[in-house]
Every structure is written in C-alpha cells, then in structure tokens.
Design a protein around this motif. Structure first.
Motif, mmCIF file in Angstrom:
data_model
loop_
_atom_site.group_PDB
_atom_site.id
_atom_site.type_symbol
_atom_site.label_atom_id
_atom_site.label_comp_id
_atom_site.label_asym_id
_atom_site.label_seq_id
_atom_site.Cartn_x
_atom_site.Cartn_y
_atom_site.Cartn_z
ATOM 1 N N VAL A 82 27.306 9.763 -48.272
ATOM 2 C CA VAL A 82 26.065 10.024 -49.027
ATOM 3 C C VAL A 82 25.068 10.776 -48.146
ATOM 4 N N LEU A 83 24.873 10.259 -46.911
ATOM 5 C CA LEU A 83 23.916 10.915 -46.017
ATOM 6 C C LEU A 83 24.383 12.322 -45.632
ATOM 7 N N GLY A 84 25.693 12.495 -45.473
ATOM 8 C CA GLY A 84 26.247 13.814 -45.177
ATOM 9 C C GLY A 84 25.963 14.796 -46.306
ATOM 10 N N LEU A 85 26.124 14.305 -47.541
ATOM 11 C CA LEU A 85 25.847 15.169 -48.701
ATOM 12 C C LEU A 85 24.364 15.514 -48.786
ATOM 13 N N ILE A 86 23.525 14.516 -48.505
ATOM 14 C CA ILE A 86 22.076 14.776 -48.521
ATOM 15 C C ILE A 86 21.729 15.842 -47.468
ATOM 16 N N TRP A 87 22.345 15.705 -46.295
ATOM 17 C CA TRP A 87 22.098 16.679 -45.218
ATOM 18 C C TRP A 87 22.561 18.072 -45.639
ATOM 19 N N LEU A 88 23.745 18.134 -46.276
ATOM 20 C CA LEU A 88 24.258 19.426 -46.742
ATOM 21 C C LEU A 88 23.326 20.014 -47.799
ATOM 22 N N GLY A 89 22.854 19.130 -48.708
ATOM 23 C CA GLY A 89 21.916 19.585 -49.747
ATOM 24 C C GLY A 89 20.647 20.153 -49.127
ATOM 25 N N ALA A 90 20.158 19.467 -48.092
ATOM 26 C CA ALA A 90 18.960 19.967 -47.396
ATOM 27 C C ALA A 90 19.252 21.338 -46.791
ATOM 28 N N GLY A 91 20.453 21.503 -46.254
ATOM 29 C CA GLY A 91 20.843 22.794 -45.676
ATOM 30 C C GLY A 91 20.844 23.890 -46.724
ATOM 31 N N VAL A 92 21.345 23.563 -47.918
ATOM 32 C CA VAL A 92 21.365 24.555 -49.005
ATOM 33 C C VAL A 92 19.935 24.946 -49.371
ATOM 34 N N LEU A 93 19.047 23.940 -49.423
ATOM 35 C CA LEU A 93 17.637 24.232 -49.753
ATOM 36 C C LEU A 93 17.005 25.138 -48.679
ATOM 37 N N VAL A 94 17.306 24.841 -47.417
ATOM 38 C CA VAL A 94 16.759 25.675 -46.328
ATOM 39 C C VAL A 94 17.299 27.107 -46.452
ATOM 40 N N LEU A 95 18.585 27.199 -46.798
ATOM 41 C CA LEU A 95 19.194 28.533 -46.951
ATOM 42 C C LEU A 95 18.508 29.312 -48.078
ATOM 43 N N ILE A 96 18.263 28.601 -49.195
ATOM 44 C CA ILE A 96 17.567 29.259 -50.318
ATOM 45 C C ILE A 96 16.170 29.709 -49.874
ATOM 46 N N ALA A 97 15.507 28.830 -49.108
ATOM 47 C CA ALA A 97 14.158 29.168 -48.623
ATOM 48 C C ALA A 97 14.212 30.393 -47.697
ATOM 49 N N LEU A 98 15.246 30.453 -46.855
ATOM 50 C CA LEU A 98 15.376 31.602 -45.948
ATOM 51 C C LEU A 98 15.537 32.899 -46.741
#
Lengths: 246, 455
Positions: free
Chosen positions: B426-442
C-alpha cells in the motif's frame, strides 16, 4: 607590478593568512585547474576546437611540454600519468608559461581532450603543491616551521606580504562594487570565487547569497569560454563531493 | 577499448583514472551488502518463510542473479557511472527513468534509517540499559558528523572491514557447527531448506521479499564502472561474483542459525529482531551473542551507512541536477567537499522515521519491506529496459540475454512484489502515486525529465 597567474591569485584567496586552506583539497584542485586553463585560453595558448582543446604551437616551434604528451624519448618515460610525473626541473617550465601547472596543462591539452576531461585529469595531480611551490619560488609565500606545544613540528606556508592577497582580490572587489568593468580574466576569477564559496575573503559588506549571485552573474556575462569553464568547474566540484572513492 | 569507444559515443570521454580491479569491485559490493547481513533480519525471514530461511535466500539469490545479468547488459550499453534511474531513462524514456528513480529513492532514502535502527537494536541487545531510541540518536549523530566532515570509505578500509566481518562469520560458523555436533540446537536437518509441512510458494515469495534486503547493494558496483580497470564487462562479472559469494555466505549462516534457534515454534509465532544473537548464544554462550551483535552494529551502523550515504547522495544529486528534484539537493559544501544538504535531509529523515519505527514491534520488518518494494519495482523496470533497448530498439538476436533472462528475472520479482507485506504494498503504491503526481507537475511546469549528467 607583474600580475600573478590566475591560479596563483585563486590559491591566495583560498588560504587564510596562516596558510590554512579554506576549501577542501579536491575542490581547490579543480578550481586551480580551471584558473590555469582559463589563463591559457585567454592567452591563446590553448584553443577550443570542435568541442575539444588544442594547443597552439609556439612561434619558435619549440614546445617541450606539448612534446611530452606522448612520452619522453630522452628519458624513455611515458607521459601516461601526465607531465607532473616528471621532476620539476625537467618539466619544461620556463620555456612556455614558465609555470609547472600551466606547462602540465599544455601537455595534457596536446592529447586533444575536452575541457571537462582535462580538468579532471589535471586535478588528479598535486596542483595545490605545484602552485604553492610556484608562489614560494616567487617569494609571495614563505615556509615557516614551528612546533606545537614546543614538541610537534609542523610547516606552514604563510604570506610574505599581506598586500599580495589584497592585490589578488582587488579586481574582483572592483567588479562587484562596479568601480571598474571586469576583463575576462577578472570575470573568470569572480566565477571561481563563487564556485569555491570564497566570497568571505573579499570582505565586502553584502549578504553571502547576493554576493555569490553577483559573482556568478559577472562570470556568465563575460566571453563564452569564461562562463562555460566556470560552469564546468562548478559541476566537477559537485561531482567530486558525491564520488564513491576520493 | 570497447568501453572507451562506448563512452565517447554518448559524448563523454574517459575521465576517472581506472584503478579499481575485479577484487575491489567485489569487495565494494560485499561492503554494501554486508556479508553478515542476515544476522539482523534472520528472525523476520525465519518467521515469514515458515522456518525455511535457506530456501528464501536461495530464491532471492537466483532472482537477483537475473537482475545482475540485466545490469550487466545496461552497463555495457551505457558505460557511465549511474544507477537504475539512468539506465531506465536512457533505455526506455526519461519519464520512465524519473519514475524508476523515484521508486529506487524509496529504497535509498530509507536504507540509512533501517541501518541505524538495526544497529541500535543490536547494541540494545548487548547493552539493554541504553534504550534503542538513544542508540539511534547516537548512531545518526555520529554518522552525520562523519559524513559532514567528508570522511569516506577508502579501498583499503573496505577490504579491512570485509575481512573483519568474515572473521566474525567464520567464528560463528565454526562454533555453531561444533555446537550442533555436540547435540545443541535441533541437530542437522534439511528443514531450513525445505519443510513440506509449511511449504507454499506464497510463503516462500513473501519471505524472499524480506530476505532480498540482504542482497541490496550489489547494484552499487555499477557506480564504479568508470574507475573499473576492466570497464563494463568487469562490472558485470563483479556483480555476479559478489552476489554468488554473498548468497553462499548468507545460506550457510542462516542454515546454521536456523538449526540453533532455541524456540522454533515461538520464533515462528513472534518474529524477533534478536533471533540470530539468541541462536549465537545457544552455540557459544553470551560472548558470541555480544560479538555477533557488536559486529552487526558496527557493520550496519558505521560501514554500510557510509557507503549508503554516498549512494543516496549521488542519486539525489543526479535527479536534482536534472531538475527532477528540488535544486538545493544538488548543492554541495565546498569546504568539506560533501553533499551537505543531502546528508542533512537523510539525517532528519532517519532520525524522525527511525524514532517512530523504534516504537513499533514490526519496525525493522516494515522498513525492510518498504525498501525492498522500491528496489524490486525498480529492478523490474530494469529488466524491461533491457528488453526495450536491446531487443526492440537494437533488434538484438541474443534471445537469452536480451529477452528470456530479463523476462524470467522480472517474473520472479513480480511474484515477490505480489506476495510482499500488505502495508508495504500500500505504501509503495502511495509512493508511486506521489511520483506520478510529481511527474505531472514537472510537465505542467515545463520541466519535462531529461538526462544530462553522468551520475
């Protein structure tokens, strides 16, 4: 008054009056290599060519330092570790720049590296020691031996005259304060002072952040080789800080 | 010469002096993995594997040998000092590289915290008067000071530490085997390798998801590709050799320890962070308990943290310089030639998270699972990179190395991830989701990922 080579000025700024270095040896070596290369670029001794560096032959055609790049036929020694593996008296100093560091860079540049490679290879040599020896020979520094607690001997290389370091920083201070427009050499020194975070040595009454930004601005506004070279030194200093083994 | 040509093909020239041979590459990998790594997580692996820690380590070694093979292929294709972030970015596409770097960050950022926690637990086992949290503060403070002063591992120090760890391991094995011959423990048995009563593949893969932690760090050898005398080919050989050596050492030590566990049923029901030291005490008495726990504390809390700190600093620096992380992480202290901001970030993170985890009974297991989750996902992408770069783009006809082997390697790791700790998933998925959000922000900020540097 004869102007010191740029890397001599940088060395003086990077040490306090008692001869203690103000920055890490690996960072300083990269800065000194950058300063010496900038001097040679500005003098036209080394020229950029298709992304690489090339040595412009001396008018006399006699260039012992460059000739050593592929090996020394007289001694049979190869130049594999750079010209600094030769004893100082055999380095060809005096025939070109008259400086072991500069002559060593010329010999390395004769192999046609890019600036980044050249600086990394040059910094692997004892540039700090060679620069210090040059300053001792010219009388700017004096060797002082003392004993800690009257027992443990140590040697320092102190300024013979504090005016030397004042002269070394005067151009940078003038450029920052706007008293005198910087030439390319001065702009390069501004950039290297910023990269090595030696702004305190300028004794200017400005916040460090603003001062460093101004110094970088001066370097960037100068001719392209200056800004580019300072940028390369900046990256190399950062990469040295995250190296696996020093 | 081949490596030299390859480097120039990417616009770089060989810069670092090649001075690190095969033996030192292997030593570096071993220093990163720690030859006595199972001492610290033996209890968790024993419980998760249903008493079959040897099988868990065996499957883990096989899985990571495939990963090492894929690393070797990518190092050969891109012979630059780099990490999986670099290889995925160049092998597939920069955004994939960013997300892979983001996932491996989970591993790299948490590793120092786990090292401090394990070292603190080990010291607490020997000196229980000082609580785990106090040991943790001491370890974080000492290491931060060491790192900020610019003190680094040297080739010589790496060799010395490995030899010291191997001496401690040899002592444990000799005394452990002697104790088994004297009738202590449960006597020789194959049950740590295979026990029909508790065996099931989900159990084995769940245990692998914990055991694999001991192998993490073999990939650090790729950071030395430019210093390697033999170039990328030697780096590949060193990874395989280090993994095989470590794997054999791990298997032997957990086998002996499993046979010496004083209360197998109790350990299966309640995993203990000090299970290995308890087994050592059964074999040789209290002095062996103290020796093994001190060795764990020193190797995890000092040696490995110095190596791990360099690895995380390099990744943070590389991603920050590529403008994929805040720029302050790319700043260094010139005075000591250290990445001071990255060191302080790791210090704060390790202190905060470490103190929290020290209050949880499953702190070590949870941190291990999270670290492994980040690494496993990144390694799966590495396998995909080999297939995309070599088979699809380059049209390679080496079907085994560039298609079948990466597929098998990725397949094993997928099973490991599926069977890992649920909270870690679960935490790994949350971390990956955060990464996707950062990528979108970039992308939104016009800072789409690009790879510019060596590291």
């Amino acid at each position: 008054m004869t102007r010191l080579p740029l890397h001599h000025d940088l060395y003086l700024l990077a040490h306090d009056q008692s001869g203690k270095p103000l920055v890490h040896a690996s960072s300083l070596a990269l800065g000194l290599a950058g300063a010496a290369l900038l001097d040679l670029l500005l003098a036209g001794r080394i020229v950029p060519s298709a992304g690489r560096l090339a040595v412009r032959p001396l008018p006399s055609g006699d260039d012992p330092a460059a000739g050593r790049a592929g090996g020394d036929s007289a001694t049979g020694r190869t130049g594999g570790d750079g010209p600094w593996s030769w004893p100082a008296g055999d380095s060809g100093a005096g025939q070109d720049a008259g400086d072991a560091v500069a002559d060593g860079l010329v010999a390395l540049a004769a192999r046609g590296p890019d600036a980044r490679s050249l600086l990394k290879r040059a910094a692997a040599a004892d540039l700090c020691g060679l620069t210090r020896d040059g300053l001792l020979a010219s009388g700017v520094l004096v060797r002082v031996s003392r004993r800690r607690l009257g027992m443990l001997p140590y040697t320092r290389h102190e300024l013979a005259d504090i005016a030397s370091v004042v002269r070394a920083s005067s151009g940078v201070r003038s450029a920052v304060e706007g008293w005198k427009p910087p030439d390319a050499r001065c702009a390069g020194l501004c950039g290297l002072v910023a990269v090595l975070r030696l702004e305190e040595q300028l004794y200017l009454d400005q916040p460090a952040g603003r001062l460093v930004a101004r110094l970088r601005e001066i370097a960037t506004a100068a001719d392209p080789p200056v800004g580019e070279l300072v940028e390369i030194v900046d990256v190399l200093v950062a990469e040295a800080a995250v190296a696996v083994y020093r | 010469m081949r490596t030299q040509q390859n480097i120039e093909q990417f616009g770089y020239r060989q810069e670092l002096r090649r001075g690190v041979g095969l033996a030192d590459l292997v030593f570096y990998g071993l220093a990163f993995m720690v030859p006595i790594a199972p001492f610290a997580i033996f209890g968790s692996v024993y419980a998760a594997s249903g008493g079959m820690p040897v099988l868990a380590y065996l499957v883990g070694m096989v899985a990571l040998l495939f990963t090492a093979a894929s690393y070797a292929q990518m190092v050969k294709a891109f012979p630059l000092s780099g990490s999986v972030y670099n290889y995925a970015g160049r092998g597939i596409a920069p955004p994939v590289g960013f997300l892979t770097g983001w996932m491996i960050l989970l591993d790299y950022l948490l590793v120092p915290c786990l090292l401090y926690l394990v070292a603190s637990v080990a010291m607490n086992a020997s000196v229980p008067q000082v609580p785990v949290w106090a040991w943790l503060i001491i370890f974080v403070a000492v290491n931060t000071l060491i790192n900020l002063r610019g003190i680094r591992m040297t080739v010589k120090l790496t060799r010395i530490m490995i030899v010291v760890e191997l001496v401690v391991l040899a002592l444990f094995l000799l005394i452990g085997l002697w104790a088994l011959l004297q009738g202590k423990g449960s006597g020789f048995s194959l049950s740590p390798l295979f026990n029909a009563e508790t065996f099931s593949w989900p159990v084995v893969f769940a245990a692998v998801s914990v055991a694999v932690l001991s192998f993490l760090g073999f990939d650090g050898i790729s950071m030395l590709v430019e210093e390697s005398k033999g170039g990328s080919a030697e780096v590949g050989r060193a990874m395989r050799t280090a993994l095989l050596l470590a794997g054999v050492l791990f298997i032997v030590q957990v086998w002996v320890a499993a046979l010496l566990v004083p209360d197998p049923a109790g350990l299966l029901a309640r995993p203990s962070d000090t299970a290995f030291y308890d087994a050592a005490a059964v074999a040789g008495g209290e002095w062996l308990r103290h020796l093994t726990s001190f060795a764990t504390a020193l190797s995890w809390g000092l040696v490995n943290t110095m190596v791990a700190q360099v690895a995380v600093s390099r990744l943070l620096y590389a991603m920050a310089r590529d403008r994929q992380l805040p720029s302050f992480l790319a700043k260094v202290s010139v005075r000591h030639s250290v990445p001071a901001n990255a060191i302080l970030l790791i210090c704060l993170l390790s202190m905060g998270l470490g103190l929290w985890m020290s209050t949880r009974a499953d702190g070590v297991t949870l941190l291990s699972s999270l670290i492994n989750m980040g690494a496993m996902v990144a390694f799966i992408v590495l396998h995909v990179s080999v297939i995309v770069h070599h088979s699809l783009r380059q049209g390679s006809d080496d079907v085994w190395r560039h298609l079948v082997a990466p597929l098998i390697g990725a397949g094993i790791l997928v099973f490991v991830v599926i069977n890992a700790n649920l909270l870690a998933q679960v935490l790994g998925l949350i971390w990956l989701g955060a990464g996707v959000l950062v990528l979108i922000a970039l992308y939104a900020l016009g800072r789409r990922p690009t790879l510019t540097g060596h590291l």
